[in-house]
Design a protein around this motif. Structure first.
Motif, mmCIF file in Angstrom:
data_model
loop_
_atom_site.group_PDB
_atom_site.id
_atom_site.type_symbol
_atom_site.label_atom_id
_atom_site.label_comp_id
_atom_site.label_asym_id
_atom_site.label_seq_id
_atom_site.Cartn_x
_atom_site.Cartn_y
_atom_site.Cartn_z
ATOM 1 N N GLY A 31 0.776 -1.230 0.000
ATOM 2 C CA GLY A 31 0.000 0.000 0.000
ATOM 3 C C GLY A 31 0.812 1.287 0.000
ATOM 4 O O GLY A 31 0.238 2.360 -0.053
ATOM 5 N N TYR A 32 2.121 1.192 0.079
ATOM 6 C CA TYR A 32 2.956 2.389 0.133
ATOM 7 C C TYR A 32 4.166 2.234 -0.769
ATOM 8 O O TYR A 32 4.579 1.129 -1.084
ATOM 9 N N ARG A 33 4.749 3.367 -1.145
ATOM 10 C CA ARG A 33 6.019 3.388 -1.868
ATOM 11 C C ARG A 33 7.015 4.168 -1.035
ATOM 12 O O ARG A 33 6.675 5.191 -0.454
ATOM 13 N N TYR A 34 8.219 3.670 -0.979
ATOM 14 C CA TYR A 34 9.284 4.331 -0.241
ATOM 15 C C TYR A 34 10.492 4.479 -1.142
ATOM 16 O O TYR A 34 10.744 3.632 -1.993
ATOM 17 N N LEU A 35 11.273 5.527 -0.900
ATOM 18 C CA LEU A 35 12.579 5.616 -1.513
ATOM 19 C C LEU A 35 13.480 4.805 -0.597
ATOM 20 O O LEU A 35 13.706 5.163 0.556
ATOM 21 N N GLY A 36 13.939 3.674 -1.098
ATOM 22 C CA GLY A 36 14.739 2.778 -0.273
ATOM 23 C C GLY A 36 16.192 2.768 -0.705
ATOM 24 O O GLY A 36 16.518 3.052 -1.853
ATOM 25 N N ILE A 37 17.038 2.432 0.238
ATOM 26 C CA ILE A 37 18.464 2.275 -0.040
ATOM 27 C C ILE A 37 18.851 0.856 0.363
ATOM 28 O O ILE A 37 18.435 0.368 1.415
ATOM 29 N N LEU A 38 19.593 0.198 -0.503
ATOM 30 C CA LEU A 38 20.002 -1.180 -0.249
ATOM 31 C C LEU A 38 21.247 -1.179 0.614
ATOM 32 O O LEU A 38 22.253 -0.549 0.279
ATOM 33 N N GLU A 39 21.191 -1.870 1.739
ATOM 34 C CA GLU A 39 22.321 -1.971 2.652
ATOM 35 C C GLU A 39 23.241 -3.109 2.226
ATOM 36 O O GLU A 39 22.858 -3.975 1.434
ATOM 37 N N GLU A 40 24.451 -3.139 2.767
ATOM 38 C CA GLU A 40 25.430 -4.180 2.437
ATOM 39 C C GLU A 40 24.893 -5.588 2.692
ATOM 40 O O GLU A 40 25.197 -6.506 1.961
ATOM 41 N N GLY A 41 24.101 -5.773 3.723
ATOM 42 C CA GLY A 41 23.562 -7.085 4.072
ATOM 43 C C GLY A 41 22.401 -7.529 3.203
ATOM 44 O O GLY A 41 21.846 -8.602 3.391
ATOM 45 N N GLY A 42 22.013 -6.701 2.211
ATOM 46 C CA GLY A 42 20.924 -7.053 1.315
ATOM 47 C C GLY A 42 19.551 -6.634 1.795
ATOM 48 O O GLY A 42 18.549 -7.017 1.205
ATOM 49 N N LYS A 43 19.471 -5.856 2.860
ATOM 50 C CA LYS A 43 18.180 -5.394 3.370
ATOM 51 C C LYS A 43 17.917 -3.984 2.883
ATOM 52 O O LYS A 43 18.821 -3.169 2.763
ATOM 53 N N TRP A 44 16.640 -3.709 2.601
ATOM 54 C CA TRP A 44 16.218 -2.377 2.171
ATOM 55 C C TRP A 44 15.861 -1.548 3.391
ATOM 56 O O TRP A 44 15.206 -2.030 4.311
ATOM 57 N N LYS A 45 16.285 -0.279 3.385
ATOM 58 C CA LYS A 45 15.927 0.655 4.449
ATOM 59 C C LYS A 45 15.334 1.899 3.817
ATOM 60 O O LYS A 45 15.679 2.267 2.704
ATOM 61 N N CYS A 46 14.425 2.543 4.550
ATOM 62 C CA CYS A 46 13.825 3.792 4.102
ATOM 63 C C CYS A 46 14.916 4.858 4.055
ATOM 64 O O CYS A 46 15.650 5.047 5.028
ATOM 65 N N PHE A 47 15.040 5.530 2.927
ATOM 66 C CA PHE A 47 16.078 6.542 2.754
ATOM 67 C C PHE A 47 15.932 7.677 3.765
ATOM 68 O O PHE A 47 16.905 8.178 4.300
ATOM 69 N N ALA A 48 14.690 8.083 4.048
ATOM 70 C CA ALA A 48 14.442 9.240 4.916
ATOM 71 C C ALA A 48 14.611 8.926 6.399
ATOM 72 O O ALA A 48 15.152 9.732 7.146
ATOM 73 N N THR A 49 14.173 7.732 6.832
ATOM 74 C CA THR A 49 14.159 7.437 8.272
ATOM 75 C C THR A 49 15.191 6.400 8.702
ATOM 76 O O THR A 49 15.487 6.300 9.886
#
Length: 62
Positions: A31-49
């Motif tokens: 239901g949502y879209r986020y600008l995500g950044i891929l971390e070294e471990g392969g997990k996505w994190k929210c760019f803003a928070t």
């Protein structure tokens, strides 16, 4: 990469040509879209928070 990855060949192609750590992409979650950044471990994190996006559905094309 856009859409679900199901076959072994698609999984290999997605891994080889997929996003690299440190890249940002729009990530579709439930239901949502986020600008995500891929971390070294392969997990996505929210760019803003910096919060982990553990319900990522797919990477949206630019």
């Amino acid at each position: 990469m856009n859409g679900d990855v199901t076959s072994p060949k698609e999984k290999i192609d997605a891994y080889v040509s997929g996003p690299q750590p440190g890249e940002t992409h729009w990530i579709q979650c439930n239901g949502y879209r986020y600008l995500g950044i891929l971390e070294e471990g392969g997990k996505w994190k929210c760019f803003a928070t910096g919060e982990e996006l553990n319900v990522a559905v797919k990477i949206l094309s630019d």
